[in-house]
Design an enzyme around this catalytic site. Structure first.
Site: not given
Length: 815
Positions: A225, A259, A355, A543
């Site tokens: 990146h 950014y 992470v 469920d």
């Protein structure tokens, strides 16, 4: 295991340091953190991370991780220096599509309880004076966002952990992991061996190498990146010093994939606007051989477009140029989510991988809770490493989808956005028939799932379907509404093959399932039971529908691979119970509608009458020439059956029903109609409407709990809890404007403030109104309470309603 297990954490980046802190703070102090590089600039992704912490996410879990990271790092200092600079975050829109998107993002944060506000172009430029207001259509400001100094935050947490007894050891390269039986027992390094009861891999993009040591896939891809720093800007001169570094909000121009952050009098620019650049670990240097092995040479040609877009948004950059840059390696996964949890095959081997700094403390807290308490306080099902099907672990699949995750980091993604290549992967035996009917496929769990059928475009019911706004119209057609109406009025076929099917067999199968589920399963052969998997504190893990097909054989309709993992982990290993996934070898058609019996009964000698084949019952039968297992269930609230057979007979089953159904006006119907019908009946979707963060009574599922059972997981935690004691409820909402179809995750307001959030939503074609389900305070769940749903910055009036909205007497199901 002893009260104080020996824990070895592999990797002293931001995640390993945070986990060491969280574990020792909870009393587990026999913790060793092994790092192949130096402490604490290890040479991994943490060492070069720009440190931007934006909390906005459409995932409640990821927002919660980021929020805790902000709270924790904002409270840390290291030698008198900050670990988090809360300068705020600013996202700007330079296109009408992005302007709508930041309104949606504002709604997410309102839903999850994080303060934010929408800005005009002038307000955006006032907040960040380097912006050209003429290039901006609007802004989105999150005051609590900011800059984390990843190295300082890591070291600060490591020091706290060491003060409680943890060890952090530099220059220890892990070369192997020893196991005893199916458990970890030690970590082997080039400096010695460390006994371990628990091993947690926090190795970042080196994680796949660690996983291979125990045969555990770690499905991530390291990708480069781009990040660049400018020369000094005169406009920033004197604004910051080396201590503060930044005072302007961190800035994102997601339309351009960019950014920005201040670096004293310079600007740091990060770009996702370039081609995916996957990195082979074979080409990455060891920290012994390079100070920053995760930092690769800057490829200037890939940055040219980013620089041009930066000059347009921030005209002051014309006085500067790119002074230096690098391509930094980060971890990406096929679905953009972290990899957390314990290996299914090697007990004690855990992962906390993929992470980023943004979520590091939140992930570490969840991991510590998971290890010590047995469950995280935050729902992590979308992060659990065991969520993937086998086909989703194929290296080529992981590579292609992870590269796509990089491309989509800043994309505007619709909730129904279809996945890209590789497709198709998993197809049902009905696929060729569906293609012939013009099926429009979306994908889930690797399966191709028809959303609607173009062959139904000529149905007269299409004219009865109202329009909807541009966003809700994506990946939708009024044909879906017609399919729902035909289901209510005649009969339709639904492909239910992607529903995970598990088979549980053996002499102890009943006792095993009784212990793990909330409802009573000791019923006669041929019974089907709706039940819940709860965790130890009563949270809803899943469920299930459980059919007792033989005395010692049960078929379970489950929600995915996590259910299989949960059951297998709880086997005693004595062979008295076997659990296997039978999905791939079987298929299923839902045959539903008021004419379902008229379709099926002439095709079989088995009694399919209401008296002969009651609701929530199962039978073996033959439909024409096809042996089947039929279950009288209906997730759409109509008479009918789920009809199962082996995959080799699937096409024959479809043809038999399709040909016989022509006289009845049968249609094939897709998932869009299915979702509408199930919401009209108030049927829950696990993972959307309820998770481990909710108990059965809050979710309106108390009927699936049998307190008279001697024991089941979660029973004790539910003591004293009931329908009359809960403080929040999953609540049906009816939207007043027929054209306002919301999509999910929108905030719900009452009395001028956000009070909850939408889980699932659709247009109810039978009730002729948009429907939403939302978590609300119990006092607001009373039918008739007016509320508002915030949808793209507009407040849409709605009212709470009694459920089910359709056929509350259940007469349609019990014909």
């Amino acid at each position: 295991m002893a009260t104080q297990p020996k824990v070895v954490i592999i990797g002293a980046g931001i995640v390993g340091c945070a986990l060491g802190d969280e574990l020792t703070a909870r009393g587990w102090t026999d913790v060793t953190v092994l790092e192949q590089g130096p402490l604490f600039a290890t040479g991994g992704s943490t060492s070069h991370a720009p440190g931007l912490v934006f909390q906005t996410s459409g995932s409640k879990t990821m927002t919660e991780f980021a929020r805790y990271t902000v709270e924790k790092y904002n409270s840390l200092t290291l030698d008198g220096r900050w670990c988090f600079n809360q300068v705020g975050g600013l996202e700007v829109a330079t296109s009408p599509e992005r302007l709508a998107e930041i309104q949606r993002r504002h709604g997410w944060l309102s839903s999850w309880g994080v303060d934010s506000r929408l800005l005009t172009p002038g307000e955006s430029a006032a907040l960040h004076p380097l912006l050209d207001a003429d290039r901006v259509l609007g802004g989105f400001h999150i005051p609590s966002d900011g800059l984390a100094d990843a190295l300082r935050a890591g070291e600060a947490q490591a020091r706290r952990a060491m003060a409680r007894g943890a060890r952090f050891l530099a220059h220890h390269t892990v070369t192997g992991i020893e196991t005893t039986g199916d458990r970890v027992s030690a970590v082997v390094t080039d400096q010695g061996t460390f006994p371990a009861d628990v091993v947690v891999s926090c190795a970042g993009f080196w994680g796949p190498s660690i996983g291979r040591m125990v045969g555990q896939p770690v499905p991530l891809v390291p990708l480069a990146h781009q990040y660049a720093r400018t020369t000094a800007l005169p406009v920033l001169e004197g604004r910051n010093d080396e201590h503060t570094q930044a005072s302007l909000p961190i800035l994102r121009n997601q339309d351009a994939g960019l950014y920005y952050r201040e670096l004293v009098d310079r600007i740091g620019i990060g770009s996702y606007a370039h081609r995916p650049m996957p990195v082979s670990l074979d080409d990455v240097a060891h920290p012994h051989d390079a100070a920053m092995p995760s930092s690769l040479a800057f490829t200037e040609a890939d940055f040219e477009g980013a620089w041009a877009d930066s000059l347009a948004l921030l005209p002051s950059l014309a006085d500067a140029k790119v002074e230096e840059g690098f391509n930094g390696i980060f971890s990406f996964t096929s679905d953009g989510m972290p990899l957390m949890g314990e290996s299914p095959t090697v007990q004690g081997f855990w992962l906390a991988e993929a992470v980023w700094v943004t979520h590091s403390a939140g992930v570490a807290r969840a991991m510590a809770e998971w290890l010590i308490d047995g469950r995280p306080g935050t729902d992590v099902h979308a992060c659990d490493v065991n969520r993937f099907e086998d086909v989703q672990l194929a290296p080529s699949y992981v590579h292609e989808r992870s590269c796509q995750s990089f491309v989509e980091v800043y994309d505007i993604l619709h909730p129904l956005q279809p996945a890209g290549a590789p497709r198709p992967l998993r197809i049902s035996p009905f696929h060729a028939r569906q293609e012939a009917l013009g099926a429009v496929f979306l994908e889930g769990g690797g399966w191709e799932r028809p959303q609607w059928y173009e062959a139904n475009a000529s149905l007269p019911e299409v004219a009865r379907v109202p329009g909807r706004g541009a966003w809700a119209s994506r990946h939708w057609s009024p044909i879906a509404g017609a399919e729902a109406l035909v289901t209510r009025e005649r009969v339709a076929l639904y492909d239910m093959t992607p529903l995970t099917r598990l088979e549980v067999t053996g002499p102890e199968a009943l006792a095993f399932l009784q212990r793990l589920t909330s409802n009573r399963l000791d019923r006669p052969v041929g019974s089907v039971t709706y039940t819940l998997l709860l965790d130890a504190v009563g949270g809803i893990r899943s469920d299930l529908t459980v059919a007792r097909l033989e005395t010692e054989r049960f078929q379970i309709g489950a929600n995915g691979n996590l259910d299989l993992d949960w059951l297998r982990r709880r086997l005693h290993g004595d062979g008295s119970v076997q659990v296997r996934d039978i999905t791939a070898g079987t298929c299923c058609l839902g045959v539903w509608g008021p004419l379902a019996r008229d379709l099926v009964q002439p095709l079989t000698d088995t009694d399919f009458s209401h008296r002969g084949f009651g609701y929530f019952k199962a039978k073996h039968a033959c439909i024409g020439d096809v042996p089947v297992t039929a279950m009288r269930l209906s997730y759409v609230g109509e008479l009918g059956w789920e009809i199962y057979t082996t995959a080799d007979l699937g096409a024959k089953l479809w043809d038999t029903l399709w040909q016989a159904g022509q006289r009845l006006g049968i249609v094939a119907a897709g998932r869009s109609a299915f979702n509408s019908l199930r919401l009209e009946k108030g049927y829950r979707s696990w993972g959307h409407d309820m998770t481990t963060e909710h108990n059965p009574y809050e979710a309106g599922l108390g009927f699936a709990v049998r307190r008279s059972k001697e024991h089941f997981t979660g029973k004790q935690a539910l003591e004293g809890i009931g329908d009359d004691t809960v403080t929040r409820r999953l609540t049906a909402l009816v939207v007043q404007d027929r054209n306002s179809v919301v999509m999910g995750h929108e905030p719900v307001h009452a009395q001028g403030r956000p009070v909850g959030y939408v889980t699932s939503a659709a247009y109810g074609y039978t009730v002729d109104a948009p429907i939403a389900y939302a978590w609300l305070p119990a006092e607001l769940a009373t039918p008739g309470t007016p509320v508002e749903i915030e949808y793209f910055g507009t407040r849409v009036p709605a009212v709470t309603a009694a459920e089910p909205l359709f056929d509350p007497e259940m007469s349609r199901l019990r014909r």
